[in-house]
Design an enzyme around this catalytic site. Structure first.
Site, PDB file in Angstrom:
ATOM      1  N   LYS A 252       0.831  -1.404   0.054  1.00  0.00           N
ATOM      2  CA  LYS A 252       0.636   0.335  -0.304  1.00  0.00           C
ATOM      3  C   LYS A 252       0.867   1.050   0.018  1.00  0.00           C
ATOM      4  CE  LYS A 252      -1.809   3.017   2.763  1.00  0.00           C
ATOM      5  NZ  LYS A 252      -2.238   4.234   1.926  1.00  0.00           N
TER       6      LYS A 252
ATOM      7  N   GLY B 293       6.779   5.445   8.025  1.00  0.00           N
ATOM      8  CA  GLY B 293       6.167   6.108   8.647  1.00  0.00           C
ATOM      9  C   GLY B 293       5.686   6.660   9.937  1.00  0.00           C
ATOM     10  N   SER B 294       4.319   7.410  10.455  1.00  0.00           N
ATOM     11  CA  SER B 294       4.698   8.102  11.422  1.00  0.00           C
ATOM     12  C   SER B 294       4.981   7.278  12.692  1.00  0.00           C
ATOM     13  CB  SER B 294       3.476   9.048  11.884  1.00  0.00           C
ATOM     14  OG  SER B 294       2.491   7.907  11.468  1.00  0.00           O
ATOM     15  N   THR B 295       5.074   7.243  14.316  1.00  0.00           N
ATOM     16  CA  THR B 295       5.478   6.446  14.958  1.00  0.00           C
ATOM     17  C   THR B 295       3.653   6.110  15.857  1.00  0.00           C
ATOM     18  OG1 THR B 295       6.956   7.305  15.855  1.00  0.00           O
ATOM     19  CG2 THR B 295       5.647   6.829  17.808  1.00  0.00           C
TER      20      THR B 295
ATOM     21  N   GLU C 263       9.343   1.636  10.705  1.00  0.00           N
ATOM     22  CA  GLU C 263      10.565   2.345  10.814  1.00  0.00           C
ATOM     23  C   GLU C 263      10.165   3.674  10.513  1.00  0.00           C
ATOM     24  OE1 GLU C 263      14.015   2.655   9.879  1.00  0.00           O
ATOM     25  OE2 GLU C 263      14.016   0.463   9.439  1.00  0.00           O
TER      26      GLU C 263
ATOM     27  N   CYS D 216      12.972  11.191   7.324  1.00  0.00           N
ATOM     28  CA  CYS D 216      12.655  10.973   8.790  1.00  0.00           C
ATOM     29  C   CYS D 216      13.774  11.738  10.119  1.00  0.00           C
ATOM     30  CB  CYS D 216      12.240   9.743   8.488  1.00  0.00           C
ATOM     31  SG  CYS D 216      13.448   8.395   7.545  1.00  0.00           S
TER      32      CYS D 216
ATOM     33  N   GLU E   1       8.473  16.276  16.104  1.00  0.00           N
ATOM     34  CA  GLU E   1       9.062  15.743  14.577  1.00  0.00           C
ATOM     35  C   GLU E   1       7.700  16.896  13.588  1.00  0.00           C
ATOM     36  OE1 GLU E   1       7.751  12.718  12.604  1.00  0.00           O
ATOM     37  OE2 GLU E   1       9.837  12.413  11.469  1.00  0.00           O
TER      38      GLU E   1
HETATM   39  P1  NAD Z   1       1.733   8.049   8.072  1.00  0.00           P
HETATM   40  O1  NAD Z   1       2.237   7.717   9.416  1.00  0.00           O
HETATM   41  O2  NAD Z   1       0.717   9.436   8.144  1.00  0.00           O
HETATM   42  O3  NAD Z   1       1.543   7.806   6.517  1.00  0.00           O
HETATM   43  C1  NAD Z   1       2.244   6.944   6.656  1.00  0.00           C
HETATM   44  C2  NAD Z   1       1.613   5.074   5.236  1.00  0.00           C
HETATM   45  O4  NAD Z   1       0.490   4.858   7.051  1.00  0.00           O
HETATM   46  C3  NAD Z   1       0.930   5.555   4.075  1.00  0.00           C
HETATM   47  O5  NAD Z   1       0.690   4.837   3.847  1.00  0.00           O
HETATM   48  C4  NAD Z   1      -1.145   5.494   5.366  1.00  0.00           C
HETATM   49  O6  NAD Z   1      -1.871   5.810   4.743  1.00  0.00           O
HETATM   50  C5  NAD Z   1      -0.728   4.404   6.184  1.00  0.00           C
HETATM   51  N1  NAD Z   1      -2.006   4.494   7.520  1.00  0.00           N
HETATM   52  C6  NAD Z   1      -2.294   5.378   8.175  1.00  0.00           C
HETATM   53  N2  NAD Z   1      -2.998   4.945   9.191  1.00  0.00           N
HETATM   54  C7  NAD Z   1      -2.795   4.110   8.958  1.00  0.00           C
HETATM   55  C8  NAD Z   1      -2.844   2.482   9.812  1.00  0.00           C
HETATM   56  N3  NAD Z   1      -3.964   3.205  11.141  1.00  0.00           N
HETATM   57  N4  NAD Z   1      -2.826   1.150   9.623  1.00  0.00           N
HETATM   58  C9  NAD Z   1      -1.897   1.643   8.602  1.00  0.00           C
HETATM   59  N5  NAD Z   1      -2.197   2.216   7.369  1.00  0.00           N
HETATM   60  C10 NAD Z   1      -2.053   3.503   8.325  1.00  0.00           C
HETATM   61  O7  NAD Z   1       3.027   8.908   7.475  1.00  0.00           O
HETATM   62  P2  NAD Z   1       3.630   9.477   6.902  1.00  0.00           P
HETATM   63  O8  NAD Z   1       3.206  10.845   7.042  1.00  0.00           O
HETATM   64  O9  NAD Z   1       3.071   9.278   5.350  1.00  0.00           O
HETATM   65  O10 NAD Z   1       4.895  10.019   6.931  1.00  0.00           O
HETATM   66  C11 NAD Z   1       5.351  10.710   7.680  1.00  0.00           C
HETATM   67  C12 NAD Z   1       6.303  10.075   8.435  1.00  0.00           C
HETATM   68  O11 NAD Z   1       7.035   8.871   8.686  1.00  0.00           O
HETATM   69  C13 NAD Z   1       7.262  11.397   9.509  1.00  0.00           C
HETATM   70  O12 NAD Z   1       6.781  10.479  11.407  1.00  0.00           O
HETATM   71  C14 NAD Z   1       8.460  10.094   8.881  1.00  0.00           C
HETATM   72  O13 NAD Z   1       9.226  10.289  10.621  1.00  0.00           O
HETATM   73  C15 NAD Z   1       7.524   9.241   9.129  1.00  0.00           C
HETATM   74  N6  NAD Z   1       8.850   7.766   8.245  1.00  0.00           N
HETATM   75  C16 NAD Z   1       9.888   7.258   8.651  1.00  0.00           C
HETATM   76  C17 NAD Z   1      11.148   7.181   7.731  1.00  0.00           C
HETATM   77  C18 NAD Z   1      12.161   5.711   8.449  1.00  0.00           C
HETATM   78  O14 NAD Z   1      12.467   4.991   8.242  1.00  0.00           O
HETATM   79  N7  NAD Z   1      12.250   5.614   9.839  1.00  0.00           N
HETATM   80  C19 NAD Z   1      10.730   7.520   6.694  1.00  0.00           C
HETATM   81  C20 NAD Z   1      10.453   8.191   5.354  1.00  0.00           C
HETATM   82  C21 NAD Z   1       9.241   8.085   6.767  1.00  0.00           C
END
Ligand code: NAD
Length: 501
Positions: free
Chosen positions: A193, A246-248, A269, A303, A400
């Site tokens: 996804k 994605g986010s924490t 991650e 990130c 962040e």
């Molecule tokens: P997000 O957590 O909002 O979304 C990430 C993904 O998760 C998207 O595809 C989203 O649709 C999906 N998602 C949202 N809610 C969900 C749920 N309840 N269940 C399953 N999937 C769900 O994050 P974002 O705003 O897209 O990205 C930014 C974040 O990603 C920042 O916090 C950043 O630090 C982190 N990030 C981390 C790394 C790493 O390698 N550590 C790399 C890139 C981004």
């Protein structure tokens, strides 16, 4: 019938047309979402509609999982030797090379990252990642283990089976390649996804995966929202592993869903608030240049951004002056401009989020040293911003922001800066600038972070692991380390003539 998004580029960086399937890619076919609805993909430079793509549902995830399981059992997984998987990954890398500029252009269009960065960093790194894991596909094998003369003991590294992968919007293509490289190299079947904000390069990749001959069902792409498609992947009883970037906050939800369903294996991650520590004896001009790259790269949507810049007191003033000059030179504008350094943030949501952090910094008494406003009157452009005069408990120091916002903090001694550097929930990355190797490496040892850079920041390699300590994640991506995320180790004990009485 799913549609095709056609876009004609005519700008100083790229002239050409792309045609991108906008359906879901399930079992080797382009299909509409089962609910018949679509998701609007917006242009971050003006907020206007760019494309409509099929919206996946829980039912589509079920179809994708079934296709992945069929492929795993019949044509993929154990049925395709590692050497052949390696050839397929190399063919995929070749295919990506053949569409190099189109991939750069689509990333710039969809995400707002600059074409020049896409061309010099993201796209080559994505291709290199796929090639690198192509090389591993027939090399990540088990061991024979000596026990005693009556036994042959050995391990087999087996693919896990059907794996779910959920990625964010900040580096859409690169994050996809970090995920699919090790998973396909080890023979897993994928339900992927992408972010609903930036699905276009993932759609291009699905078509390329199809064209180079991966068996139907080995890779399935279900575009959709987190609360539906993401949630269904996380709690699906037949998905044995989920890998998330994605986010924490979302990472926690995924882990909960995994725990409540089938206790699937989870790698995460997550976010960061990385410290960049600059000692009195650093090469100050280099520290300035790297620090700017560290925090403003990809508009701060990184990130591992070095968003907390700690500068030792003797050089603080000089650093701040030079850093300010450097940041003022960042050109914000059209992602396709040849000299643009910073494009728009990805979405209205992110723009608003960043602006509210800037407001909170002001309200909590920090000093806006530079920037803090919007650029232009359309699109999601934010001025590169520097805060000074912060206090450790302020939101802009702890949380962040994921935008082009740095806090510059004066420190006195090593113990003081290590304590402050480690004082967040996160532990993704850190950097140290010093010409004294003892000081630099002693500080490295004290920092709680999965990656520490010395005299550089925000440079990654596909063969070096990446991931977080503390609430920045679980597991490692990239390098050999990522392969173990996608394999089960089976230990086999063979009796050589020992009798049981
Ligand atoms: P997000 O957590 O909002 O979304 C990430 C993904 O998760 C998207 O595809 C989203 O649709 C999906 N998602 C949202 N809610 C969900 C749920 N309840 N269940 C399953 N999937 C769900 O994050 P974002 O705003 O897209 O990205 C930014 C974040 O990603 C920042 O916090 C950043 O630090 C982190 N990030 C981390 C790394 C790493 O390698 N550590 C790399 C890139 C981004």
């Amino acid at each position: 019938m799913p549609g095709v998004f056609t876009h004609q580029f005519a700008n100083e960086s790229f002239n050409g047309q792309v045609n991108i399937n906008t359906g879901l890619f399930i079992d080797g076919q382009w299909v509409d979402g089962s609910g018949g609805s679509t998701i609007d993909v917006l242009n971050p430079t003006n907020g206007e509609l760019l494309a409509k793509v099929s919206e996946g549902t829980a039912e589509d995830v079920n179809l994708a999982v079934a296709a992945a399981q069929r492929a795993f059992d019949t044509t993929w997984g154990h049925n395709t030797p590692g050497s052949v998987r390696g050839i397929l990954l190399n063919k995929l890398a070749d295919k990506m090379e053949s569409q190099y500029d189109a991939l750069c252009a689509v990333e710039a269009l969809d995400n707002g990252l600059t074409f020049q960065w896409a061309k010099n960093a993201d796209v080559p790194a994505s291709i290199a990642t796929i090639r690198y894991y192509g090389g591993w596909a027939d090399k990540f094998h088990g061991k024979t283990i000596e026990t005693d003369k009556n036994k042959l003991a050995y391990t087999i590294h087996e693919p896990i089976g059907v794996v779910g992968q959920i990625i964010p919007w900040n580096f859409p293509l690169l994050m996809l390649c970090w995920k699919i490289g090790p998973a396909l190299a080890t023979g897993n079947a994928i339900v992927m996804k992408p972010s609903e904000f930036t699905p276009l390069s993932a759609l291009m990749m699905a078509e390329m995966i199809h064209q180079v001959g991966f068996p139907a069902g080995a890779f399935n792409l279900v575009v959709g929202y987190g609360s539906t498609v993401g949630q269904t992947i996380s709690e699906h009883p037949l998905i044995e592993k989920v890998a998330f970037t994605g986010s924490t906050v979302t990472g926690r939800k995924i882990m909960e869903a995994a725990a409540k369903s089938n206790l699937k294996n989870v790698t995460l991650e997550l976010g960061g608030k990385s410290p960049n520590i600059i000692f009195n004896d650093a090469d100050i001009d280099q520290a300035v240049n790297w620090a700017a790259h560290g925090v403003y790269w990809n508009h701060g949507q990184c990130c591992c951004a070095g968003s907390r810049i700690f500068v030792q007191s003797k050089i603080y003033q000089e650093f701040l002056e030079k850093f300010t000059k450097k940041v003022k030179s960042i050109k914000v504008g059209d992602p396709f401009g040849k000299d643009t350094n910073q494009g728009p943030q990805v979405s209205q949501l992110q723009f608003d989020r960043i602006m509210s952090y800037i407001e909170s910094g002001k309200e909590q008494g920090a000093n806006i040293h530079l920037g803090g406003g919007r650029v232009g009157d359309k699109g999601y452009y934010v001025e590169p911003t520097i805060f000074t005069g912060t206090k450790p408990e302020m939101k802009i120091v702890q949380e962040e922001i994921f935008g082009p916002v740095a806090v510059v903090i004066k420190f006195e001694d090593e113990d003081d800066v290590v304590r402050q550097a480690n004082d967040t929930l996160y532990g993704l990355a850190a950097a140290v600038f010093s010409k004294d190797i003892d000081r630099a490496l002693q500080t490295v040892n004290k920092l709680k972070a999965g990656t520490v850079w010395v005299n550089c920041i925000n440079v990654l390699n596909h063969n070096v692991p990446f991931g977080g300590f503390k609430q920045s994640g679980i597991g490692r991506e990239l390098g050999e380390y990522a392969l173990s995320n996608y394999t089960n180790v089976k230990a086999v004990h063979v009796n050589i003539g020992q009798k049981m009485f």
